[in-house]
Design an enzyme around this catalytic site. Structure first.
Site, PDB file in Angstrom:
ATOM      1  N   CYS A 136       0.692  -1.073   0.072  1.00  0.00           N
ATOM      2  CA  CYS A 136      -0.085   0.045   0.220  1.00  0.00           C
ATOM      3  C   CYS A 136       0.834   1.388   0.094  1.00  0.00           C
ATOM      4  CB  CYS A 136      -0.932   0.082   1.300  1.00  0.00           C
ATOM      5  SG  CYS A 136      -1.921   1.552   1.350  1.00  0.00           S
ATOM      6  N   CYS A 139      -0.267   4.111   2.395  1.00  0.00           N
ATOM      7  CA  CYS A 139      -0.200   4.004   3.686  1.00  0.00           C
ATOM      8  C   CYS A 139       1.374   3.902   4.164  1.00  0.00           C
ATOM      9  CB  CYS A 139      -0.542   2.318   4.125  1.00  0.00           C
ATOM     10  SG  CYS A 139      -2.155   1.820   3.519  1.00  0.00           S
ATOM     11  N   ASP A 140       2.303   3.426   3.455  1.00  0.00           N
ATOM     12  CA  ASP A 140       3.680   3.259   3.968  1.00  0.00           C
ATOM     13  C   ASP A 140       4.658   4.037   3.109  1.00  0.00           C
ATOM     14  OD1 ASP A 140       2.549   1.533   5.521  1.00  0.00           O
ATOM     15  OD2 ASP A 140       2.938  -0.314   4.231  1.00  0.00           O
TER      16      ASP A 140
END
Ligand SMILES: Cc1cc2nc3c(=O)[nH]c(=O)nc-3n(C[C@H](O)[C@H](O)[C@H](O)COP(=O)(O)OP(=O)(O)OC[C@H]3O[C@@H](n4cnc5c(N)ncnc54)[C@H](O)[C@@H]3O)c2cc1C
Lengths: 316, 117
Positions: A136, A139-140
């Site tokens: 992701c 997200c990261d």
């Protein structure tokens, strides 16, 4: 065997399709068991914002899934979380679903198993998940600011996310197994014109390695057959989705992509076993299509159950 | 700052301290409302009923007060959301980075925060 439980219909999977089937069946006063692996709501809960579900203003997938679950429970459906794979046995008008030691029976089954992101399935992938391996970008991505990373894949997600990761990473290498991309030309052009992005084609990642976090990946060049380690701080994997139908092989007919083949009543190759949602063979995968197909599957399976009950009454 | 889950919300470092002081077994998922975090909250909500001896809570990763988790030595090297911490008597017994499924969470709870102890 610990217990035996009979239901009119058993639904496998509690994503939007399974929950919809649960709502329709339990409202029709059919006893309904939904067996789910993972989180109730399925992929819907992964959707940050749902803006295209008619009649519902912008909401989160999590909220929409919670409401669907509440509705199914309020009409009387039973939802059970299972950690083992349910196994199906077809005995004609009676279907058996075994989960570990527990056996459930029903007159019809609806398969709403959905799909999951595809993993590479190579050495070190699980070990370094969250320690350099990610699925992701939103997200990261920020953990990779100023770092060199690879992106694995050649579809729309891979190219789009590689461009979005260029906000953070200093160098991005897209590793793709074929000599051409499956992504839309606009995404390919955008990635190609980004000076932080370079490409390694016809190459597969065969191993992730490092100490406390990911440090290198082993690349296998499919054309030359050579293998080479590439130093990297991170690897983002976007290689598409797959239907969760591994356990259905030999139970119902699947196409070459592992998707369940259904007719217009959403019935599979086995009489009394229906399917709906992302795990069936179809072109468009959306919440609306999943709930629509599940409605058809629920109504058709209800008709089947009434038919079986009537026949049983006549023979008794 | 609060996450949109049905879990107990930890908003400040003081809340965090209080939860650890008042509960012997604690699982805290520190994340955002994204695709890697939400499934973990979902798993926690499902397990709450079954693991009554454990306090399940969330904490927003972007809160400045979440440094109690973000900067924990056990989270050193983590590069994937959410950061999930498991505490026994106030001490970290296990920490994970990125998405975890029901089986993975269950196995950590059974191993590190078992009912009988
Ligand atoms: C990031 C993301 C964003 C999206 N955005 C949108 C959007 O904005 N609008 C839109 O309409 N659609 C969107 N989609 C697509 C939409 O989420 C799916 O089409 C929909 O969730 C499919 O529903 P389903 O019930 O068929 O399957 P799923 O949602 O995949 O649910 C299947 C359920 O079955 C469970 N299961 C799997 N195997 C088993 C088994 N053996 N036994 C029991 N249970 C099992 C799974 O754990 C899951 O809970 C998005 C998808 C993703 C991933």
């Amino acid at each position: 065997m610990n217990s035996t439980n009979h239901f009119d219909v058993i639904v496998l999977g509690a994503g939007p399709a399974g929950l919809t089937a649960g709502i329709y069946l339990s409202r029709a006063k059919l006893s309904t068991l939904i067996l789910n692996q993972g989180t109730v709501g399925g992929q819907l809960i992964l959707t940050h914002e749902i803006a295209n579900y008619p009649g519902v203003e912008l909401t989160s997938g999590y909220k929409l899934a919670s409401t669907m679950k509440k509705q199914a429970l309020s009409f009387g459906a039973t939802i059970k979380t299972v950690s083992q794979n349910p196994v199906i046995f077809d005995e004609g008008p009676v279907k058996i679903v075994k989960v570990g030691d527990t056996e459930y029976t029903a007159n019809a089954i609806i398969l709403t198993l959905g799909g999951s992101p595809r993993m590479l399935g190579v050495k070190g992938e699980i070990e370094f998940k969250g320690l350099g391996v990610s699925y992701c970008a939103t997200c990261d991505g920020e953990f990779f600011s100023g770092k060199e990373i690879i992106v694995v894949g050649g579809g729309n997600s891979a190219l789009e996310e590689a461009v979005s990761l260029s906000k953070y990473a200093t160098k991005i290498t897209i590793v793709h197994q074929f000599d051409n991309f499956q992504a839309f030309p606009a995404y390919v052009d955008e990635a190609m014109s980004n000076e932080k992005i370079s490409f390694v084609m016809e190459t597969e990642v065969v191993e992730f390695a490092g100490n406390e976090r990911l440090e290198k990946v082993l690349l296998h060049n499919k054309k030359t057959g050579t293998r080479e380690w590439l130093k990297t701080d991170g690897a983002f994997i976007f290689i598409g989705y797959q239907p969760n139908t591994e356990t259905l092989k030999g139970v119902v007919s699947l196409n070459q992509n592992g998707e369940i083949i259904v007719n217009s009543d959403m019935e599979t190759s086995v009489s009394g076993i229906f399917a709906a949602g992302d795990s069936i063979a179809k072109r468009y995968r959306q919440v609306t299509t999943a709930v629509g197909e599940a409605t058809v599957a629920a109504l058709a399976s209800a008709a089947k159950v009434y038919e079986i009950k009537k026949e049983l009454q006549l023979t008794n | 700052m609060k996450l949109d889950t049905n879990l107990h919300h930890i908003e400040t470092a003081n809340d965090w301290k209080k939860v650890l002081e008042e509960n012997e077994n604690v699982m805290i998922c520190c994340g955002r409302m994204g695709p890697m975090c939400i499934p973990v909250y979902g798993v926690m909500e499902e397990l709450e009923e079954e693991y009554k001896h454990i306090k399940f809570a969330d904490m927003p990763f972007d809160s400045p007060e979440a440094t109690v988790i973000r900067n924990a030595p056990e989270a050193n090297g983590f590069m994937g959301l959410p950061f999930t911490m498991y505490y026994k008597k106030g001490k970290v017994v296990k920490a994970t980075s990125s998405i975890q499924n029901m089986d993975q969470v269950r196995s950590i709870l059974d191993q590190h925060l078992p009912k009988s102890n």
